[in-house]
Write an enzyme that holds these catalytic residues in place. Structure first.
Site, PDB file in Angstrom:
ATOM      1  N   SER A 202      33.203   1.632  52.569  1.00  0.00           N
ATOM      2  CA  SER A 202      32.517   0.966  51.457  1.00  0.00           C
ATOM      3  C   SER A 202      31.061   0.695  51.854  1.00  0.00           C
ATOM      4  CB  SER A 202      33.240  -0.333  51.079  1.00  0.00           C
ATOM      5  OG  SER A 202      33.208  -1.236  52.160  1.00  0.00           O
TER       6      SER A 202
ATOM      7  N   ASN B  92      28.451  -2.562  59.744  1.00  0.00           N
ATOM      8  CA  ASN B  92      28.959  -2.027  61.006  1.00  0.00           C
ATOM      9  C   ASN B  92      27.923  -1.154  61.704  1.00  0.00           C
ATOM     10  OD1 ASN B  92      31.925  -2.748  61.755  1.00  0.00           O
ATOM     11  ND2 ASN B  92      31.857  -2.671  59.530  1.00  0.00           N
TER      12      ASN B  92
ATOM     13  N   VAL C  79      28.724  -1.859  51.695  1.00  0.00           N
ATOM     14  CA  VAL C  79      28.314  -3.052  52.451  1.00  0.00           C
ATOM     15  C   VAL C  79      28.899  -3.008  53.859  1.00  0.00           C
ATOM     16  CG1 VAL C  79      28.384  -5.573  52.570  1.00  0.00           C
ATOM     17  CG2 VAL C  79      28.009  -4.453  50.364  1.00  0.00           C
ATOM     18  N   CYS C  80      30.158  -2.631  53.976  1.00  0.00           N
ATOM     19  CA  CYS C  80      30.816  -2.567  55.290  1.00  0.00           C
ATOM     20  C   CYS C  80      30.176  -1.491  56.172  1.00  0.00           C
ATOM     21  CB  CYS C  80      32.309  -2.297  55.119  1.00  0.00           C
ATOM     22  SG  CYS C  80      33.176  -3.601  54.205  1.00  0.00           S
ATOM     23  N   THR C  81      29.779  -0.401  55.570  1.00  0.00           N
ATOM     24  CA  THR C  81      29.108   0.674  56.315  1.00  0.00           C
ATOM     25  C   THR C  81      27.791   0.163  56.893  1.00  0.00           C
ATOM     26  OG1 THR C  81      30.155   2.432  55.032  1.00  0.00           O
ATOM     27  CG2 THR C  81      28.058   2.972  56.100  1.00  0.00           C
TER      28      THR C  81
END
Length: 153
Positions: free
Chosen positions: A45, A52, A47-49
């Site tokens: 996703s 991280n 935002v998560c990409t």
């Protein structure tokens, strides 16, 4: 489900598999390193990409703060492995596919069957020293986390 984790709590211990199916046990870091548990909703996703990728880029700063960073989501080890390789991430991703850890930490969203976006810092004695739960679409700030780690020195 347990109440949401808070500062001062003893961190519930766990063993989860990383993207290479190696077991990682939280208590194995006691007396050695602070642990940043970066709960995030889903691999792949946007935002998560971004989050991280930032963790990976800032890893030397976390090392300097005597901390290890783990991304944790309810995705499978296989999804984690593919995502880590695709993004060239340097930190390990832990699979909470049975949703036990996010439930033990009070960070499970039953209606979505995923965990919340939250950062939990566990100090070297196994005590929670920082908790921030965020809106699901709001990225966390590494500088804020690093500042919290500085307080533990």
């Amino acid at each position: 489900m347990a109440a949401e984790i808070k500062v001062g709590d003893k961190a519930p211990d766990f063993t989860l598999e990383d993207q290479d199916k190696n077991p990682v046990t939280l208590s194995s870091f006691q007396g050695k390193k602070n642990v940043v548990l970066a709960f995030y909703p889903l691999d792949w996703s946007p935002v998560c990409t971004n989050e991280n990728t930032c963790f990976s880029n800032d890893l030397p700063k976390f090392d300097h703060a005597n901390a290890v960073v783990f991304g944790i989501s309810t995705d499978s080890v296989w999804s984690h492995k593919a995502w880590k390789e695709n993004l060239k991430l340097k930190h390990n991703l832990l699979s909470d596919i049975k949703r036990k850890v996010c439930q033990d930490y009070g960070l499970f969203i039953p209606e979505a069957n995923i965990n919340k976006r939250a950062t939990v810092i566990v100090d070297k004695s196994g005590i929670v020293r920082y908790v921030k739960v965020q809106e699901i679409l709001t990225a966390r700030d590494d500088n804020e986390i690093l500042k919290a780690l500085e307080q533990l020195k």
